[in-house]
Design a protein around this motif. Structure first.
Motif, PDB file in Angstrom:
ATOM      1  N   PRO A  41       0.837  -0.944  -0.119  1.00 39.10           N
ATOM      2  CA  PRO A  41      -0.179   0.036  -0.387  1.00 39.10           C
ATOM      3  C   PRO A  41       0.624   1.873   0.040  1.00 39.10           C
ATOM      4  O   PRO A  41       2.054   1.144   0.521  1.00 39.10           O
ATOM      5  N   ALA A  42       0.362   2.561  -0.896  1.00 41.28           N
ATOM      6  CA  ALA A  42       1.539   3.389  -0.490  1.00 41.28           C
ATOM      7  C   ALA A  42       1.090   4.334  -0.319  1.00 41.28           C
ATOM      8  O   ALA A  42       0.863   5.359   1.081  1.00 41.28           O
ATOM      9  N   LYS A  43       1.208   4.181   1.561  1.00 40.03           N
ATOM     10  CA  LYS A  43       1.725   4.048   2.955  1.00 40.03           C
ATOM     11  C   LYS A  43       3.485   4.273   3.131  1.00 40.03           C
ATOM     12  O   LYS A  43       3.427   3.525   3.010  1.00 40.03           O
ATOM     13  N   HIS A  44       3.632   5.037   3.944  1.00 40.23           N
ATOM     14  CA  HIS A  44       5.193   5.533   4.854  1.00 40.23           C
ATOM     15  C   HIS A  44       5.486   5.018   5.525  1.00 40.23           C
ATOM     16  O   HIS A  44       4.994   4.538   6.382  1.00 40.23           O
ATOM     17  N   ASN A  45       6.454   3.814   5.486  1.00 42.62           N
ATOM     18  CA  ASN A  45       6.440   3.314   6.178  1.00 42.62           C
ATOM     19  C   ASN A  45       7.797   2.934   7.025  1.00 42.62           C
ATOM     20  O   ASN A  45       8.553   2.173   7.798  1.00 42.62           O
ATOM     21  N   ALA A  46       8.321   4.282   7.090  1.00 40.09           N
ATOM     22  CA  ALA A  46       9.564   4.195   7.792  1.00 40.09           C
ATOM     23  C   ALA A  46       9.606   5.441   8.659  1.00 40.09           C
ATOM     24  O   ALA A  46       9.340   6.215   8.757  1.00 40.09           O
ATOM     25  N   TRP A  47      10.443   4.929   9.920  1.00 40.06           N
ATOM     26  CA  TRP A  47       9.790   5.865  11.435  1.00 40.06           C
ATOM     27  C   TRP A  47      11.581   6.622  11.415  1.00 40.06           C
ATOM     28  O   TRP A  47      12.681   5.845  10.502  1.00 40.06           O
ATOM     29  N   ILE A  48      11.281   7.745  11.823  1.00 37.60           N
ATOM     30  CA  ILE A  48      11.859   8.786  12.019  1.00 37.60           C
ATOM     31  C   ILE A  48      12.632   9.250  13.063  1.00 37.60           C
ATOM     32  O   ILE A  48      10.824   8.709  13.943  1.00 37.60           O
ATOM     33  N   VAL A  49      14.245   8.778  13.251  1.00 38.13           N
ATOM     34  CA  VAL A  49      13.563   8.509  15.378  1.00 38.13           C
ATOM     35  C   VAL A  49      14.587   9.448  15.468  1.00 38.13           C
ATOM     36  O   VAL A  49      16.139  10.157  15.206  1.00 38.13           O
ATOM     37  N   ARG A  50      14.320  11.518  15.796  1.00 42.74           N
ATOM     38  CA  ARG A  50      14.791  12.160  16.759  1.00 42.74           C
ATOM     39  C   ARG A  50      15.627  11.949  17.981  1.00 42.74           C
ATOM     40  O   ARG A  50      16.959  12.408  18.355  1.00 42.74           O
ATOM     41  N   SER A  51      14.800  11.567  19.370  1.00 41.50           N
ATOM     42  CA  SER A  51      14.744  11.415  20.296  1.00 41.50           C
ATOM     43  C   SER A  51      15.005   9.900  21.309  1.00 41.50           C
ATOM     44  O   SER A  51      14.433   9.089  20.427  1.00 41.50           O
ATOM     45  N   VAL A  52      14.916  10.154  22.118  1.00 42.54           N
ATOM     46  CA  VAL A  52      15.013   9.009  23.052  1.00 42.54           C
ATOM     47  C   VAL A  52      13.456   8.323  23.029  1.00 42.54           C
ATOM     48  O   VAL A  52      12.993   7.532  22.981  1.00 42.54           O
ATOM     49  N   GLU A  53      13.250  10.004  23.791  1.00 40.81           N
ATOM     50  CA  GLU A  53      11.189   8.932  23.449  1.00 40.81           C
ATOM     51  C   GLU A  53      10.821   8.815  22.462  1.00 40.81           C
ATOM     52  O   GLU A  53       9.548   8.445  22.059  1.00 40.81           O
ATOM     53  N   ASP A  54      10.991   9.036  20.843  1.00 41.26           N
ATOM     54  CA  ASP A  54      10.575   8.563  19.764  1.00 41.26           C
ATOM     55  C   ASP A  54      10.595   6.939  19.755  1.00 41.26           C
ATOM     56  O   ASP A  54       9.648   5.962  19.448  1.00 41.26           O
ATOM     57  N   VAL A  55      11.527   6.311  19.907  1.00 41.73           N
ATOM     58  CA  VAL A  55      11.841   4.719  20.392  1.00 41.73           C
ATOM     59  C   VAL A  55      10.761   4.182  21.226  1.00 41.73           C
ATOM     60  O   VAL A  55      10.102   4.385  22.403  1.00 41.73           O
TER      61      VAL A  55
END
Lengths: 318, 340
Positions: free
Chosen positions: B326-340
């Motif tokens: 599906p044309a969905k974005h499946n890449a996570w961008i992790v910028r800080s520890v809280e994003d994990v």
């Protein structure tokens, strides 16, 4: 005493606060050099995450293409692959080659041995610089590739990969005077860490190679906008040849690029990878190749340390 | 603070001291081998027995490791400088570089003509080897018939010439010249360290001492994962920029009235708040990444985006929109520890 021998470069116990931060896997904020990934550490990461077989696959463009396509990632189309002298003998350039094409060594590195033709003139083709390529010179170049002259130290035979010439997406192509800009996304596993776009200049002769004078521009992962552009050590705001504004420029198809990049490493089998992606005018983002040993200059361009990014993602540097 | 810098500096100073020792140990610089009455050059000049030449090789490799992973000097080939240094020991401290320089220069002059002949790479290297041997013989005749060139790494020299031309084609003459200069300098340094008093003493003490000691040292130092000295220079702009920004922030913080800083608006940190905040941060694409419970924030948690099994037939289908994903974005961008 024994611990010292096992880990001779351990920080002295005086900086307890820094140590606890380190134990959490975070770089020491008082020392920005700590956030930067050096070659020694990069090689250790490659030894840890990139198995030999995956590196071999990534180095061989033909094998990498197969792996990527079987995972549904679109790559540049192939016209022909010439892998031995038999194929070389039967290859007729004037029958097979279209008007514009690219011939690459399957195991070449850093753009070595790539021959590009942009148009046809009678029986001959023309290079971007205007030099005429006769079928004879084309055949000679292919035989040099098959000989392994562009395949590094190994001296082993190589395959020549022939692809149609990629025509850059006009949105991105308008930034540059000539040549094909390409995007580089560094990933750890399927996690994008840092991205840049390499923009050819007149000085780099249309090549997107930073050593030869191309511009490297950092791209913000979240937005796909250029945050900072660098040519050598010089910070730029506009492209020196076309005068177009670089900082703040929105890369087209960014979401798709990021998604593709995050799938590239796992598809080839690499844990730490740098995907090279180009934007084709018709087919959108296409993976050019996946690097098992991505360079470190991206840190200077983005002004961010890769080691810090990895620590955030969860890589443990103890 | 700047640990890699001090480590690199210490290595550099240590090397310089050893080179000085080696220089002090040198009897004569310009003597011709025929004036040594049949004694081997290395013994006449430095007191290094020809049978002990093998013993200094591990020292050479140790120095090459230091130069690469602590200082970060780029050279043609991995252990090329070590082999060249060994040849220098046999030919002499000044004659060695002359022999090397002339054979490489002859190779460089002839290489463009050879490249035009459209030979294969093996053929090219073969011709280069014969040319370099010719040069060596000519030098023997012109300079000194006793000149010991038999240990001269002819093949390595041919490879250096070839690497030189590739580097020239790729990065231009300056980069190629810089790497050639590095190679040469490393070999000279290795040469003088090999004949310093300390090295000779170690060799004389016991034939086993030198290989064992250097082997152990390489095993310990080879684990170094920090920055190289040259990389500190390379990435210094990042560091300087950070420092400048930090100083600016400090200045502006001092300029702002302290009373304003005392009331920071910190929301209470609870699990519910974290989930809410994570939802807000998620890109507003429908169905992309569903967070229902705290467990979903775990990075090992399977994503809720429907995954399609790899389809090998995809390569034969027309390209655009071919992947059934599906044309969905499946890449996570992790910028800080809280994003994990």
């Amino acid at each position: 005493m024994f611990m010292d021998i096992k880990n001779p470069f351990k920080r002295s116990a005086t900086k307890q606060a820094a140590l606890t931060r380190k134990q959490m896997g975070l770089p020491d904020p008082s020392n920005p050099l700590d956030e930067i990934l050096g070659l020694n550490m990069r090689n250790a990461l490659i030894a840890k995450y990139n198995p030999r077989i995956a590196i071999d696959r990534a180095l061989d463009k033909v094998a990498a293409k197969e792996a990527l396509e079987s995972h549904g990632i679109s790559c540049t189309r192939s016209i022909a692959v010439i892998s031995d002298y038999m194929g070389l003998m039967h290859f007729k350039p004037e029958e097979v080659l279209p008007d514009a094409w690219a011939i690459k060594p399957a195991r070449g590195s850093q753009g070595d041995g790539i021959l590009l033709a942009v148009g046809k003139q009678g029986d001959n083709w023309v290079k971007g610089s205007g030099t005429v390529l006769t079928p004879d010179t084309v055949m000679h170049h292919i035989s040099r590739i098959v000989d392994g002259q562009f395949s590094g130290e190994s001296m082993s035979e190589d395959a020549a990969l022939i692809e149609p010439l990629i025509c850059a997406d006009p949105g991105l192509a308008k930034l540059v005077p000539e040549g094909l800009p390409d995007l580089r996304v560094i990933c750890l596993g399927d996690q994008p860490l840092m991205a840049m776009v390499r923009l050819p200049t007149m000085e780099s002769d249309g090549k997107a190679n930073l050593h030869q004078g191309a511009i490297g521009a950092g791209v913000a992962l979240e937005t796909g906008q250029i945050t900072r552009a660098l040519k050598g050590h010089e910070v730029l705001n506009k492209h020196p040849d076309t005068g177009s504004q670089l900082v703040g420029f929105q890369i087209p198809h960014w979401e798709k690029v990021l998604e593709m990049a995050s799938k590239c490493g796992p598809a080839v089998g690499l844990g730490y990878s740098g995907a090279d992606i180009v934007l084709d005018v018709n087919e959108g983002p296409l993976v050019l190749e996946v690097n098992a040993h991505p360079g470190l200059e991206i840190q200077n361009i983005n002004q961010l340390g890769l080691k810090a990014q990895m620590a955030i993602v969860g890589e443990d540097f103890r | 603070m700047k640990r890699p810098f001090f480590i690199g500096l210490a290595v550099g100073i240590g090397l310089a001291a050893l080179v000085v020792l080696g220089l002090l140990n040198t009897e004569s610089f310009l003597a011709m081998p025929s004036s040594f009455d049949g004694i081997a050059t290395s013994q006449a000049i430095w007191g290094l027995k020809p049978s002990n030449l093998l013993m200094v090789l591990p020292l050479g490799s140790f120095l090459v490791v230091l130069a690469r992973s602590f200082i970060g000097l780029r050279a043609f080939g991995l252990f090329t400088p070590m082999l060249i240094a060994l040849a220098f020991l046999q030919i002499g401290p000044v004659m060695g570089p002359i022999v090397l320089g002339s054979s490489v220069i002859v190779g460089m002059i002839v290489a463009p003509a050879l490249l035009k002949l459209r030979m294969t790479r093996v053929g090219f290297l073969g011709v280069l080897i014969s040319l370099i041997v010719l040069t060596l013989v000519a030098l023997q005749i012109v300079l000194d018939t006793q000149l010991q060139v038999d240990a001269f790494p002819v093949v390595v020299c041919a490879l250096v010439v070839e690497r030189w031309w590739r580097q020239w084609e790729k990065d231009g003459p300056f980069e190629a010249a810089r790497i050639a200069f590095n190679t040469f300098m490393i070999s000279v340094v290795v040469q003088f360290v090999m004949v310093s008093h300390i090295a000779l003493m170690l060799i004389e003490a016991s034939p086993l001492l030198m290989p064992a000691a250097t082997g152990l040292a390489i095993a310990i130092l080879g684990r170094y994962r920090g920055l190289r000295l040259s990389e500190i220079h390379r990435f210094a702009p990042i560091w300087l920029e950070r420092r400048r920004i930090a100083r600016d922030e400090e200045m502006s913080a001092q300029a702002v009235l302290p009373g304003l800083l005392d009331t920071p608006d910190v929301p209470e940190l609870t699990l519910e708040n974290t989930v809410l905040a994570a939802r807000e941060r998620a890109p507003p694409i429908e169905g992309m990444w569903v967070i229902d419970s705290v467990d979903d924030l775990n990075s090992s948690r399977r994503r809720r985006v429907p995954q399609v099994a790899p389809d090998s037939e995809v390569q034969f289908v027309p390209r655009s929109g071919a992947s059934k994903r599906p044309a969905k974005h499946n890449a996570w961008i992790v910028r800080s520890v809280e994003d994990v």
